[in-house]
Design a protein around this motif. Structure first.
Motif, PDB file in Angstrom:
ATOM      1  N   LYS A 229     116.350  87.850  29.388  1.00  0.00           N
ATOM      2  CA  LYS A 229     115.721  88.588  30.484  1.00  0.00           C
ATOM      3  C   LYS A 229     114.194  88.565  30.380  1.00  0.00           C
ATOM      4  N   VAL A 243     117.262  80.797  32.588  1.00  0.00           N
ATOM      5  CA  VAL A 243     117.158  81.128  31.175  1.00  0.00           C
ATOM      6  C   VAL A 243     117.029  79.810  30.423  1.00  0.00           C
ATOM      7  N   SER A 359     120.698  86.391  30.896  1.00  0.00           N
ATOM      8  CA  SER A 359     119.580  87.072  31.546  1.00  0.00           C
ATOM      9  C   SER A 359     119.685  88.587  31.411  1.00  0.00           C
TER      10      SER A 359
END
Length: 392
Positions: A229, A243, A359
């Motif tokens: 994240k 990602v 994420s």
């Protein structure tokens, strides 16, 4: 160590004159079409860049057709290439036809529908308009904001034509409007120079301590880190929904390396123009093999890596220019001239319910319970390789 250039290192490649890539509206500040860069910058990707001045009341209108691609997004950044606002393909409201990125929508025709997008320089209202990105100079300081049009993996049927297209279509048409409503176009040469300058002057992001171990010596078995994240804060020009994962591999542990992993399920059949299915775990992924210095050696997209009967993927890596053993399937072979390599695994737009949706996690090593979704490796010699592949 620094990791800032992994996510978007190709901007300088994109800084070329457009050479007829637009027919109406304003020229783009930078363009890189799919297939025109080496594997270090995923060759399935295409980018086009505009620069938005931070002039209160300024408006930019964009007209575009939906392209024949796996993924697209519009992303707005500040002067340090930190994400300001973004619009993903599945969230775009069409002005004509239907959005082909919505599962089940036909996407095999020449025209897949059209849409309009607006960038407004000013505060975002309580009820923002659809297909609109806002820049509020009072909240996001800066004098220039890059806008990136990004696509991934053009449909196979659309790749035979000119490279001066993105997804089988001309670039979106862009028109700038001054605060008094008068249309104009920024000076293209000046925009290219500004784009290069703000990229070079932007501040690199230092790698957090949680990532340092995986970025050091090649471990046995390979160790993977991920941006999770924190992707948009770690990488200049990172895309929302992406990602990035990284690892190092080395022939010091053996002349061959066998990768097996439960890769996310993506709509690979759409490469031939079929509708996106209702069930998917991720929109797109790719795996890039680079030299330790970051130059490209080999790149693979999800459509290129075959699925085994048990649902896993398998790749056999050979180092130092070794030839492919006759018992290794050609589509599973990755022959490297390198003695060691840096790997980048790009995961794009994971489904919310997918268990491997990284994420949702802070950046760091891939957790033990999710290591089956990244290439798990076994180093071996030729005899051991034959046994591992079950070929006598």
């Amino acid at each position: 160590m620094r990791i800032a250039n992994l996510a978007f290192p190709l901007l300088a490649v994109a800084l070329t004159a457009q050479s007829g890539l637009w027919s109406q509206g304003c020229p783009w500040a930078g363009v890189r079409t799919p297939g025109t860069a080496g594997p270090a910058n995923d060759p399935s990707a295409g980018y086009a860049t505009q620069l938005i001045p931070a002039t209160p009341g300024l408006k930019v209108r964009i007209r575009a057709e939906f392209p024949h691609v796996r993924y697209l997004s519009w992303t707005l950044y500040d002067g340090n290439w930190t994400l300001v606002s973004a619009l993903a393909d599945r969230d775009i409201t069409p002005s004509k036809g239907r959005n082909p990125f919505v599962p089940g929508t036909p996407r095999d025709g020449n025209s897949l529908g059209a849409y309009e997008l607006t960038v407004m320089v000013g505060p975002q209202p309580a009820n923002p308009a659809s297909n609109t990105l806002y820049i509020d100079p009072a909240k996001v300081p800066g004098d220039t904001f890059p806008l990136i049009y990004r696509i991934y993996l053009v449909d196979r049927a659309r790749t035979a034509g000119s490279k001066d297209t993105l997804g089988g279509l001309a670039l979106p048409e862009v028109q700038f409007y001054r605060p008094d409503g008068q249309p104009y176009c920024p000076d293209a040469a000046a925009a290219r120079e500004t784009l290069a300058r703000i990229w070079s002057r932007s501040v690199p992001r230092p790698a957090p301590a949680s990532l340092e171990r995986a970025r050091g010596e090649a471990a046995n078995p390979p160790l993977w880190w991920h941006s999770g994240k924190d992707t948009v804060s770690l990488f200049k020009g990172a895309n929302e929904g992406a990602v990035y994962l990284g690892s190092r591999i080395s022939s010091a542990h053996g002349p061959f390396l066998v990768f097996r992993w439960k890769a996310p399920r993506t709509p690979v059949e759409t490469f031939d123009g079929k509708p996106f299915p209702a069930e998917e775990e991720m929109r797109f992924w790719s795996l890039v093999f680079n030299s330790p210095e970051g130059t490209g050696e080999r790149s693979l997209q999800d459509v290129e890596v075959p699925v085994l009967p048990n649902g896993y993927r398998q790749l056999v890596v050979g180092f130092n220019g070794v030839g492919r053993p006759e018992f290794v399937p050609e589509r599973q072979w990755v022959g490297l001239k390198l003695a060691e390599a840096r790997l980048t695994l790009r995961y794009m737009q994971a489904a919310i319910g997918y268990r491997g949706n990284l994420s949702r996690l802070p950046a760091g090593e891939v957790p033990a319970e999710l290591r089956d979704i990244v290439p798990g490796g076994t180093y071996c010699n030729a005899g051991q390789l034959r046994e591992l592949l079950g070929r006598r």
